[in-house]
Write a protein that holds these residues in place. Structure first.
Motif, PDB file in Angstrom:
ATOM      1  N   TYR A   6       4.995   1.748   0.146  1.00 17.13           N
ATOM      2  CA  TYR A   6       5.646   2.524   1.208  1.00 17.13           C
ATOM      3  C   TYR A   6       6.596   3.564   0.597  1.00 17.13           C
ATOM      4  CZ  TYR A   6       3.973  -0.751   4.891  1.00 17.13           C
ATOM      5  OH  TYR A   6       3.202  -1.507   5.753  1.00 17.13           O
ATOM      6  N   TYR A  33       8.226   4.548   8.561  1.00 17.94           N
ATOM      7  CA  TYR A  33       7.072   4.450   7.655  1.00 17.94           C
ATOM      8  C   TYR A  33       6.737   5.834   7.080  1.00 17.94           C
ATOM      9  CZ  TYR A  33       5.624   0.210  10.441  1.00 17.94           C
ATOM     10  OH  TYR A  33       5.542  -0.975  11.105  1.00 17.94           O
ATOM     11  N   ILE A  75       6.621  -3.084   6.638  1.00 19.44           N
ATOM     12  CA  ILE A  75       7.840  -2.291   6.834  1.00 19.44           C
ATOM     13  C   ILE A  75       9.117  -3.111   6.735  1.00 19.44           C
ATOM     14  CG2 ILE A  75       7.934  -2.435   9.379  1.00 19.44           C
ATOM     15  CD1 ILE A  75       8.554   0.722   7.234  1.00 19.44           C
ATOM     16  N   LYS A 133       0.842  -1.204   0.000  1.00 19.16           N
ATOM     17  CA  LYS A 133       0.000   0.000   0.000  1.00 19.16           C
ATOM     18  C   LYS A 133       0.876   1.254   0.000  1.00 19.16           C
ATOM     19  CE  LYS A 133      -0.195  -0.247   5.027  1.00 19.16           C
ATOM     20  NZ  LYS A 133      -0.930  -0.755   6.197  1.00 19.16           N
ATOM     21  N   SER A 158       4.663  -7.049  10.334  1.00 21.38           N
ATOM     22  CA  SER A 158       6.109  -7.317  10.433  1.00 21.38           C
ATOM     23  C   SER A 158       6.521  -7.629  11.862  1.00 21.38           C
ATOM     24  CB  SER A 158       6.911  -6.102   9.946  1.00 21.38           C
ATOM     25  OG  SER A 158       6.676  -5.847   8.596  1.00 21.38           O
TER      26      SER A 158
HETATM   27  C1  LIG Z   1      -0.065  -1.777   6.826  1.00 17.89           C
HETATM   28  C2  LIG Z   1      -0.615  -3.041   7.350  1.00 17.89           C
HETATM   29  C3  LIG Z   1       0.207  -4.150   7.592  1.00 17.89           C
HETATM   30  C4  LIG Z   1       1.712  -4.093   7.493  1.00 17.89           C
HETATM   31  O1  LIG Z   1       2.227  -3.555   8.691  1.00 17.89           O
HETATM   32  P1  LIG Z   1       3.799  -3.390   8.948  1.00 17.89           P
HETATM   33  O2  LIG Z   1       3.897  -2.875  10.325  1.00 17.89           O
HETATM   34  O3  LIG Z   1       4.277  -2.392   7.933  1.00 17.89           O
HETATM   35  O4  LIG Z   1       4.401  -4.732   8.745  1.00 17.89           O
HETATM   36  C5  LIG Z   1      -0.385  -5.337   7.968  1.00 17.89           C
HETATM   37  N1  LIG Z   1      -1.727  -5.412   8.129  1.00 17.89           N
HETATM   38  C6  LIG Z   1      -2.547  -4.365   7.940  1.00 17.89           C
HETATM   39  C7  LIG Z   1      -4.004  -4.513   8.144  1.00 17.89           C
HETATM   40  C8  LIG Z   1      -2.019  -3.140   7.556  1.00 17.89           C
HETATM   41  O5  LIG Z   1      -2.838  -2.097   7.384  1.00 17.89           O
END
Ligand SMILES: *Cc1c(COP(=O)(O)O)cnc(C)c1O
Length: 354
Positions: free
Chosen positions: A38, A339, A209, A34, A191
């Motif tokens: 990033y 992020y 991330i 998304k 993550s």
């Molecule tokens: C953005 C997102 C992730 C990824 O999170 P990270 O901390 O970047 O690994 C996973 N699940 C959902 C629902 C998210 O919105």
């Protein structure tokens, strides 16, 4: 040409995906791309991560762009469809959707679609952002199962504190209970949970991330986690100033020299996405040597202390973050997280691969 650019390492992306897969060997991977991957470029990132079994994005247009580019993996909309009119293109393009609210169930019940839609049924395990209460899941599941326009269902939830000392135990109890009770595939781990909580891996992990080479944790560096930086923001010095004791520097005269100080003027500012709140002392690399920023970041320029880098002069290479300067450290110095810096890379910054 202005010397500022961002270099994206595709091998580092693939390496970081391999780290995620090694940490969650039983699970399949929904690589989260998304926010334009990033900030790295969604299609560029998808190509480097094509070994992932799926991709997670925010909105329909991103998923359609991935299908148009030829990706056949599972695609998931993390907040689901935003209006019922998005259901036909979801179905026609085999795009899975989160269902987190009753109006979405209702829309699926009324939809007339060419093919059934795959659903990730989201429950709220304590974050209180999106999702059904755990006690509603049985009813929602029954309604979805009765609905001819709904295909496979996966249970989903999201952790609020997988990255900090609070951990996930306060949410994992209900996550584990629902996962056991409904015997559906599950997707729970971001993550931080991939790296710290194997008990939450279930069937589909959702790394974000870490794929971009940043640590989700304040107390563990990306390097310690075996992750490689993906985006390196590079520029050059375009001028040098020699300050005498008492001389001031930049807007607000925030920095005042207490001794003879050489200052390199770097072609990068907050209009490029560099955080204006990065204080004096934020790490930066000049001529391959680590030093610190000085004073206040301007729109198009910022200041580097090159007093101890005598060879540095106009044209010397600068790394703002990436290889040599962890983006996590720059973010911490600006009171934020990597992020935000990565996602905020300005469109005016040219991006190359290498
Ligand atoms: C953005 C997102 C992730 C990824 O999170 P990270 O901390 O970047 O690994 C996973 N699940 C959902 C629902 C998210 O919105």
């Amino acid at each position: 040409m202005r010397p500022l650019h961002a270099r994206i390492s595709l091998p580092a992306l693939a390496h970081n995906l391999a780290v995620a897969r090694r940490r969650a060997p039983q699970a399949k991977t929904l690589a989260v791309i998304k926010a334009n991957g990033y900030g790295h470029g969604m299609l560029r990132v998808a190509e480097a991560l094509k070994e992932a079994e799926g991709f997670a994005v925010l909105a329909l247009d991103e998923a359609l762009a991935l299908r148009r580019a030829g990706y056949r993996q599972k695609l998931l909309l993390l907040e689901g469809f935003f209006e019922a009119g998005e259901l036909p293109p979801l179905a026609e393009n085999c795009i899975a959707t989160v269902v987190h609210g009753e109006w979405q169930v209702h829309a699926l019940e009324r939809a007339k679609l060419a093919l059934p839609v795959e659903v990730f049924l989201k429950f709220n395990s304590g974050m209180n952002r999106l999702g059904f209460r755990p006690g509603q899941i049985a009813e929602m599941l029954a309604r979805l199962r009765a609905c001819p326009m709904v295909g496979n269902v996966t249970l989903m939830s999201h952790f609020a504190t997988a990255d900090d000392a609070n951990g996930i135990a306060w949410q994992q109890d209900v996550v584990a209970r629902l996962y056991r009770e409904f015997q559906l595939p599950g997707s729970f781990a971001n993550s931080a949970a991939i790296l710290r909580y194997p008990e939450a891996h279930a069937d589909w992990v959702r790394p974000g991330i870490m794929l971009y080479g940043s640590s989700p944790f304040a107390d563990r560096s990306a390097e310690e986690l075996g992750l490689q930086p993906v985006m390196t923001l590079e520029s050059r010095l375009i001028a040098v100033q020699e300050l005498q004791p008492g001389d001031r520097l930049g807007y607000g005269a925030l920095f005042v020299a207490d001794k003879p100080t050489r200052v390199g003027i770097v072609a990068c500012g907050y209009a490029d996405g560099y955080p204006r709140h990065a204080a004096t002392g934020t790490p930066i690399q000049v001529n391959g040597q680590r030093t610190r920023t000085l004073g206040r970041v301007s729109m198009d320029m910022l200041f580097a202390d090159i007093t101890d880098i005598p060879a540095a002069g106009v044209g010397s290479p600068v790394v703002l973050w990436g290889e040599g300067v962890p983006v996590d450290e720059v973010a911490a110095s600006a009171g934020t997280i990597s992020y935000e810096l990565l996602c905020a890379l300005a469109p005016r910054v040219p991006v190359s691969e290498g």
